[in-house]
Scaffold this motif. Structure first.
Motif, PDB file in Angstrom:
ATOM      1  N   GLN A   1       0.889  -1.165   0.000  1.00 57.58           N
ATOM      2  CA  GLN A   1       0.000   0.000   0.000  1.00 57.58           C
ATOM      3  C   GLN A   1       0.923   1.210   0.000  1.00 57.58           C
ATOM      4  O   GLN A   1       1.630   1.447   0.964  1.00 57.58           O
ATOM      5  CB  GLN A   1      -0.856  -0.058   1.273  1.00 57.58           C
ATOM      6  CG  GLN A   1      -1.618   1.169   1.625  1.00 57.58           C
ATOM      7  CD  GLN A   1      -2.114   1.080   3.087  1.00 57.58           C
ATOM      8  OE1 GLN A   1      -1.836   0.128   3.811  1.00 57.58           O
ATOM      9  NE2 GLN A   1      -2.838   2.071   3.522  1.00 57.58           N
ATOM     10  N   MET A  30       1.327   5.067  -0.216  1.00 55.24           N
ATOM     11  CA  MET A  30       0.702   6.388  -0.138  1.00 55.24           C
ATOM     12  C   MET A  30       1.732   7.468   0.175  1.00 55.24           C
ATOM     13  O   MET A  30       1.723   8.540  -0.408  1.00 55.24           O
ATOM     14  CB  MET A  30      -0.366   6.399   0.976  1.00 55.24           C
ATOM     15  CG  MET A  30      -1.496   5.424   0.746  1.00 55.24           C
ATOM     16  SD  MET A  30      -2.665   5.438   2.109  1.00 55.24           S
ATOM     17  CE  MET A  30      -3.420   7.046   1.940  1.00 55.24           C
ATOM     18  N   THR A  31       2.604   7.176   1.127  1.00 58.03           N
ATOM     19  CA  THR A  31       3.465   8.221   1.698  1.00 58.03           C
ATOM     20  C   THR A  31       4.544   8.664   0.708  1.00 58.03           C
ATOM     21  O   THR A  31       5.228   7.832   0.115  1.00 58.03           O
ATOM     22  CB  THR A  31       4.140   7.677   2.974  1.00 58.03           C
ATOM     23  OG1 THR A  31       3.131   7.125   3.807  1.00 58.03           O
ATOM     24  CG2 THR A  31       4.895   8.760   3.697  1.00 58.03           C
ATOM     25  N   GLY A  78       2.957  12.164   4.553  1.00 67.47           N
ATOM     26  CA  GLY A  78       2.176  10.933   4.639  1.00 67.47           C
ATOM     27  C   GLY A  78       0.799  11.169   5.219  1.00 67.47           C
ATOM     28  O   GLY A  78      -0.155  10.458   4.896  1.00 67.47           O
ATOM     29  N   SER A  79       0.667  12.197   6.073  1.00 67.36           N
ATOM     30  CA  SER A  79      -0.648  12.504   6.639  1.00 67.36           C
ATOM     31  C   SER A  79      -1.509  13.206   5.607  1.00 67.36           C
ATOM     32  O   SER A  79      -2.675  12.865   5.395  1.00 67.36           O
ATOM     33  CB  SER A  79      -0.497  13.405   7.870  1.00 67.36           C
ATOM     34  OG  SER A  79       0.370  12.832   8.795  1.00 67.36           O
ATOM     35  N   SER A 130       6.437  -0.693   2.936  1.00 64.25           N
ATOM     36  CA  SER A 130       6.818  -1.773   3.847  1.00 64.25           C
ATOM     37  C   SER A 130       6.785  -3.137   3.186  1.00 64.25           C
ATOM     38  O   SER A 130       7.664  -3.948   3.396  1.00 64.25           O
ATOM     39  CB  SER A 130       5.906  -1.770   5.072  1.00 64.25           C
ATOM     40  OG  SER A 130       6.410  -0.841   5.990  1.00 64.25           O
ATOM     41  N   THR A 144      -1.138   8.914  11.924  1.00 61.18           N
ATOM     42  CA  THR A 144      -0.734   9.196  13.313  1.00 61.18           C
ATOM     43  C   THR A 144      -1.970   9.425  14.187  1.00 61.18           C
ATOM     44  O   THR A 144      -3.091   9.548  13.680  1.00 61.18           O
ATOM     45  CB  THR A 144       0.148  10.454  13.367  1.00 61.18           C
ATOM     46  OG1 THR A 144      -0.633  11.550  12.873  1.00 61.18           O
ATOM     47  CG2 THR A 144       1.412  10.310  12.533  1.00 61.18           C
ATOM     48  N   GLU A 154      -8.506  13.583  13.753  1.00 60.26           N
ATOM     49  CA  GLU A 154      -9.131  14.334  12.667  1.00 60.26           C
ATOM     50  C   GLU A 154     -10.141  13.454  11.917  1.00 60.26           C
ATOM     51  O   GLU A 154     -11.194  13.919  11.488  1.00 60.26           O
ATOM     52  CB  GLU A 154      -8.021  14.767  11.695  1.00 60.26           C
ATOM     53  CG  GLU A 154      -8.245  16.085  11.046  1.00 60.26           C
ATOM     54  CD  GLU A 154      -7.031  16.467  10.216  1.00 60.26           C
ATOM     55  OE1 GLU A 154      -6.613  17.613  10.327  1.00 60.26           O
ATOM     56  OE2 GLU A 154      -6.497  15.636   9.443  1.00 60.26           O
TER      57      GLU A 154
HETATM   58  P1  FAD Z   1       3.852  13.888   8.675  1.00 64.48           P
HETATM   59  O1  FAD Z   1       2.597  13.725   7.928  1.00 64.48           O
HETATM   60  O2  FAD Z   1       4.802  14.907   8.182  1.00 64.48           O
HETATM   61  O3  FAD Z   1       3.514  14.186  10.201  1.00 64.48           O
HETATM   62  C1  FAD Z   1       4.415  14.874  11.084  1.00 64.48           C
HETATM   63  C2  FAD Z   1       3.628  15.250  12.344  1.00 64.48           C
HETATM   64  O4  FAD Z   1       2.558  16.129  11.965  1.00 64.48           O
HETATM   65  C3  FAD Z   1       2.967  14.061  13.024  1.00 64.48           C
HETATM   66  O5  FAD Z   1       3.126  14.142  14.407  1.00 64.48           O
HETATM   67  C4  FAD Z   1       1.500  14.201  12.682  1.00 64.48           C
HETATM   68  O6  FAD Z   1       0.636  13.702  13.695  1.00 64.48           O
HETATM   69  C5  FAD Z   1       1.355  15.692  12.578  1.00 64.48           C
HETATM   70  N1  FAD Z   1       0.204  16.047  11.732  1.00 64.48           N
HETATM   71  C6  FAD Z   1       0.045  15.784  10.436  1.00 64.48           C
HETATM   72  N2  FAD Z   1      -1.164  16.215  10.006  1.00 64.48           N
HETATM   73  C7  FAD Z   1      -1.779  16.749  11.079  1.00 64.48           C
HETATM   74  C8  FAD Z   1      -3.045  17.355  11.293  1.00 64.48           C
HETATM   75  N3  FAD Z   1      -3.895  17.517  10.292  1.00 64.48           N
HETATM   76  N4  FAD Z   1      -3.344  17.802  12.525  1.00 64.48           N
HETATM   77  C9  FAD Z   1      -2.456  17.657  13.557  1.00 64.48           C
HETATM   78  N5  FAD Z   1      -1.244  17.097  13.401  1.00 64.48           N
HETATM   79  C10 FAD Z   1      -0.909  16.638  12.197  1.00 64.48           C
HETATM   80  N6  FAD Z   1       3.568   4.529   4.166  1.00 64.48           N
HETATM   81  C11 FAD Z   1       3.066   3.928   3.070  1.00 64.48           C
HETATM   82  O7  FAD Z   1       2.411   4.568   2.270  1.00 64.48           O
HETATM   83  N7  FAD Z   1       3.268   2.599   2.854  1.00 64.48           N
HETATM   84  C12 FAD Z   1       3.970   1.845   3.711  1.00 64.48           C
HETATM   85  O8  FAD Z   1       4.116   0.644   3.480  1.00 64.48           O
HETATM   86  C13 FAD Z   1       4.520   2.454   4.875  1.00 64.48           C
HETATM   87  N8  FAD Z   1       5.265   1.738   5.745  1.00 64.48           N
HETATM   88  C14 FAD Z   1       5.805   2.356   6.834  1.00 64.48           C
HETATM   89  C15 FAD Z   1       6.622   1.634   7.681  1.00 64.48           C
HETATM   90  C16 FAD Z   1       7.206   2.244   8.762  1.00 64.48           C
HETATM   91  C17 FAD Z   1       8.087   1.444   9.650  1.00 64.48           C
HETATM   92  C18 FAD Z   1       6.961   3.609   9.025  1.00 64.48           C
HETATM   93  C19 FAD Z   1       7.565   4.302  10.212  1.00 64.48           C
HETATM   94  C20 FAD Z   1       6.155   4.338   8.176  1.00 64.48           C
HETATM   95  C21 FAD Z   1       5.582   3.726   7.070  1.00 64.48           C
HETATM   96  N9  FAD Z   1       4.786   4.429   6.184  1.00 64.48           N
HETATM   97  C22 FAD Z   1       4.274   3.828   5.068  1.00 64.48           C
HETATM   98  C23 FAD Z   1       4.609   5.854   6.344  1.00 64.48           C
HETATM   99  C24 FAD Z   1       3.601   6.259   7.392  1.00 64.48           C
HETATM  100  O9  FAD Z   1       2.304   5.957   6.980  1.00 64.48           O
HETATM  101  C25 FAD Z   1       3.789   7.764   7.624  1.00 64.48           C
HETATM  102  O10 FAD Z   1       5.041   7.938   8.251  1.00 64.48           O
HETATM  103  C26 FAD Z   1       2.699   8.385   8.448  1.00 64.48           C
HETATM  104  O11 FAD Z   1       1.468   8.334   7.773  1.00 64.48           O
HETATM  105  C27 FAD Z   1       3.032   9.853   8.811  1.00 64.48           C
HETATM  106  O12 FAD Z   1       3.417  10.584   7.670  1.00 64.48           O
HETATM  107  P2  FAD Z   1       4.788  11.422   7.663  1.00 64.48           P
HETATM  108  O13 FAD Z   1       5.885  10.518   8.078  1.00 64.48           O
HETATM  109  O14 FAD Z   1       4.942  12.110   6.373  1.00 64.48           O
HETATM  110  O15 FAD Z   1       4.605  12.501   8.816  1.00 64.48           O
END
Ligand code: FAD
Ligand code: UCC
Length: 647
Positions: free
Chosen positions: A207, A209-210, A215-216, A259, A498, A504
């Motif tokens: 899957q 997305m990120t 990723g959020s 992943s 997260t 949200e």
């Molecule tokens: P960001 O989106 O930049 O978030 C940073 C901070 O901002 C967080 O604390 C978050 O809570 C906060 N934040 C963001 N938006 C808001 C909001 N609207 N209101 C308040 N706070 C907010 N992704 C995939 O697509 N496929 C995978 O297979 C996959 N595997 C993973 C495996 C591991 C081991 C890890 C650690 C991550 C993986 N991910 C994968 C990614 C994961 O889904 C993202 O890391 C996660 O969704 C957060 O996105 P980001 O890292 O860009 O953080």
């Protein structure tokens, strides 16, 4: 002096190894041997949601699998996967890009994948196994998964995405495919493979997305898709690695986290001229001139493996995508909506993982109290130790009940009356739409709260073993390695959205401007009232506490403006968790008046569900001041970073 003989590396005291009993013991053999299920919560949950008594096939399955997950030959795969991490081999001997087998995983990892496929970790959730038509298939599947988490070393991660992808594909199997010839055939075969119990035939899915942009919030996705021209399609004779047609879209871009890099297929997001869209792509493809074993990556190049705190066996990679062939899934521009079918399943799996790791952590902790002495007595007889770990067990019990309510609702949504039991009649609504909305509200709540509590619970389990709890104990089959569970659990609150994103998401449902009704009260409130009504005579004081807590939630959701509510979104998660778990624990207790279950329910209500001043609706208008105080408390600064940058 009691000890005049000095100890040495080979003489003196050596702690006896604790013995971990199997989590589930079939009641027939329970009677014969006097042994009970070590995980009493799981046994109670099964009584609630499966026919009473459970069929012998089901009981035997859980009984046998509980033993398999602790068998030395299984645990050796766990240690192997943990200590032989995946490696990348980006170039061939002569320096060309390795498009054939750039990723290698350990033997242990691959063995764990085989075991879980055969155990039905995904497959038992699907209807083709006719044995399972008369009860809630999802309970069967997730109870198996619950037993598996502590051993699986996160081989469950690709299974979660596989389950989600199967649900998504199932929704699209009958879509017309005139504009994408071959799509129906490909999706149908993929669906069969995703849900198979035959590990030589089954597939797993990724899957994606990120991206680096976020990723959020995936709206700035930089991966793009374009439709191939008819002549491009005609001149490309490739198929996927199994001879299935490839899609008419070409995808290019970069994914920041993947992943399931060793998966067979992926569902991913990419931009088209109509916006963010969802695509299906196999990971490998072949041309007629290549033999099957000569298949290559379908335009995917793992750039780098992530170096992570935990999930060590899981090959999480950054992926460069160049001309990957894919099929569009659903409507162009509706990618987020489409992929959310996967998200809701993987979030349930993530919550299940949180409960499953803690189940193992507590089991180790319990076993250790039976062998470790402090001040001349066993830890099992130390009141302070017991009080502390009983509190952790209360939280585990509450959260496991919450996860299995979600699982039961999923099964009831998919199977209707076949998934219902008399015992659970007051907590599983009859109407499908109500079931779906309730599940939609509870999924982000459990994903957030259960994973957070799992991390703190495992921290306690580590501490309960003292220094050895903090060590990477891979000896003796690694069964004592709570540190691994802790590291693995720590990703739960981050991936699949997260905690703040989950907050949200709940608001997305209960404050949806497109829906005019009060979704919170009409669905969650109604469910709460029905459950409380069923337990009122047994728990009069506790029911009042829970009603007050629900009233505080209602006041907050109804009284605060959208931006204020967003700021306090995590409190909304806590309210719903507190109320839902209280209802479930009391409801379950009322079925047999079990004394321990009753104590757990009462403790949860007094400890967690009791409303405090902080949960009253915030003073309206003071929002800016509160935000400013938050900032000063956390950042020690009076000014916004953006203001400082301008200055
Ligand atoms: P960001 O989106 O930049 O978030 C940073 C901070 O901002 C967080 O604390 C978050 O809570 C906060 N934040 C963001 N938006 C808001 C909001 N609207 N209101 C308040 N706070 C907010 N992704 C995939 O697509 N496929 C995978 O297979 C996959 N595997 C993973 C495996 C591991 C081991 C890890 C650690 C991550 C993986 N991910 C994968 C990614 C994961 O889904 C993202 O890391 C996660 O969704 C957060 O996105 P980001 O890292 O860009 O953080
Ligand atoms: O991390 C990943 C995998 C790791 C491995 C996991 C293994 C787990 C197993 C463990 C075993 C132990 S994969 C990446 C995961 N990424 C996320 O979860 C993304 C987090 N971000 C969000 O969830 C955001 O809220 C977004 C991306 C959904 C926000 O996108 P938008 O476009 O801003 O959202 P909108 O505009 O609000 O919603 C678009 C549509 C709406 O429908 P309509 O148009 O009808 O109103 C929403 O209602 O999508 C709908 N929608 C949903 N529907 C959004 N979210 C959902 C949902 N969850 N369910 C149903």
């Amino acid at each position: 002096m009691a000890h005049l003989t000095p100890s040495s590396s080979t003489s003196g005291f050596f702690q006896a190894l604790p013995t971990l009993p199997p989590q589930y013991t079939w009641s027939a053999s329970e009677q014969a041997t006097g042994s009970q299920s070590d995980d009493r919560v799981l046994a109670r949950v099964l009584n609630l949601y499966l026919p009473d008594p459970p069929t012998p096939q089901l009981s035997k399955h859980f009984h046998d699998f509980s033993r398999l997950v602790l068998h030395p030959s299984t645990l050796q795969h766990t240690v192997n996967a943990e200590t032989n991490q995946p490696t990348l081999h980006p170039l061939t001997t002569f320096g060309e890009i390795n498009t054939t087998d750039p990723l290698r995983t350990s033997e242990g990892w691959r063995s764990l994948k085989h075991i879980q496929t055969q155990a039905g970790i995904v497959g038992y959730g699907y209807p083709q196994y006719t044995l399972h038509q008369t009860f809630n298939r999802r309970i069967h599947q997730f109870a198996t998964l619950h037993l598996w988490h502590g051993t699986a070393a996160l081989a469950t991660c690709p299974m979660a995405m596989t389950d989600g992808a199967a649900v998504l594909l199932r929704r699209h199997l009958d879509d017309p495919d005139h504009d994408q010839p071959g799509r129906k055939q490909t999706l149908t075969e993929s669906y069969r493979r995703l849900t198979s119990l035959d590990s030589s035939y089954a597939w797993t899915s990724g899957q994606w997305m990120t991206e680096r942009t976020g990723g959020s919030d995936v709206s700035n996705t930089e991966t793009t898709a374009r439709r191939m021209t008819p002549s491009e399609i005609q001149s490309d004779f490739s198929t996927d690695a199994h001879g299935l047609p490839l899609g008419p879209w070409l995808i290019n871009g970069f994914k920041w986290f993947s992943s399931a890099t060793d998966a067979d297929m992926a569902v991913l997001l990419a931009q088209t001229s109509k916006g963010l869209s969802a695509f299906y792509a196999p990971l490998r493809r072949q041309t007629p001139t290549l033999s099957r074993s000569g298949s290559q990556m379908n335009g995917v190049r793992p750039q780098r493996l992530k170096s992570k705190l935990g999930t060590k066996g899981l090959p999480t990679a950054e992926l460069e995508i160049k001309n990957m062939r894919a099929f569009l899934i659903g409507t162009e521009g509706q990618g987020v909506k489409e992929i959310s079918s996967i998200l809701n399943i993987t979030r349930l799996h993530t919550a299940s993982g949180g409960a499953g790791y803690l189940s193992r952590g507590l089991a180790v902790s319990r076993a250790y109290t039976q062998v470790r002495e402090v001040r001349g007595g066993l830890l099992a007889d130390n009141p302070q130790h017991l009080s502390w770990m009983a509190t952790e067990t209360v939280k585990y019990t509450a959260n496991t009940n919450l996860v299995f309510l979600g699982v039961a609702l999923l099964g009831a949504s998919e199977q209707g009356d076949a998934a219902r039991t008399p015992a659970s009649s007051s907590i599983i609504p009859k109407d499908k739409n109500t079931i779906d909305v309730l599940l939609r509200i509870l999924t982000p709540v459990m994903k957030a709260q259960v994973t957070l509590n799992s991390v703190s619970g495992l921290q306690a389990c580590m501490e309960s073993l003292g220094g050895v709890g903090y060590c990477e104990n891979n000896e003796d089959g690694g069964v004592m390695n709570i540190a691994r569970l802790f590291r693995d659990a720590a990703v739960g609150p981050i991936w699949e959205g997260t905690t703040s994103v989950m907050a949200e998401d709940v608001l997305r449902v209960i404050k949806n401007p497109k829906v005019k009704t009060d979704v919170l009260d009409q669905v969650f409130g109604e469910w709460t009232r029905a459950a409380l009504q069923a337990v009122r005579s047994e728990f009069p004081a506790e029911v009042t506490i829970v009603e007050n807590r629900y009233a505080a939630l209602k006041q907050m959701v109804g009284g605060l403006k959208a931006h204020e509510l967003h700021r306090r979104g995590r409190e909304v998660l806590e309210h719903i968790e507190a109320v839902a778990c209280a209802c479930l624990l009391m409801y379950d207790t009322c079925l047999d008046k079990d004394e321990v279950a009753m104590a757990i329910a009462k403790r949860w209500v007094r400890m967690i569900a009791l409303p405090s001043d902080t949960v009253q609706g915030g003073s309206l208008g003071a929002w800016e001041k509160e935000v400013e105080l938050d900032r000063r408390i956390f950042l020690g600064s009076d000014t916004l970073p953006s203001t400082r940058a301008q200055a």
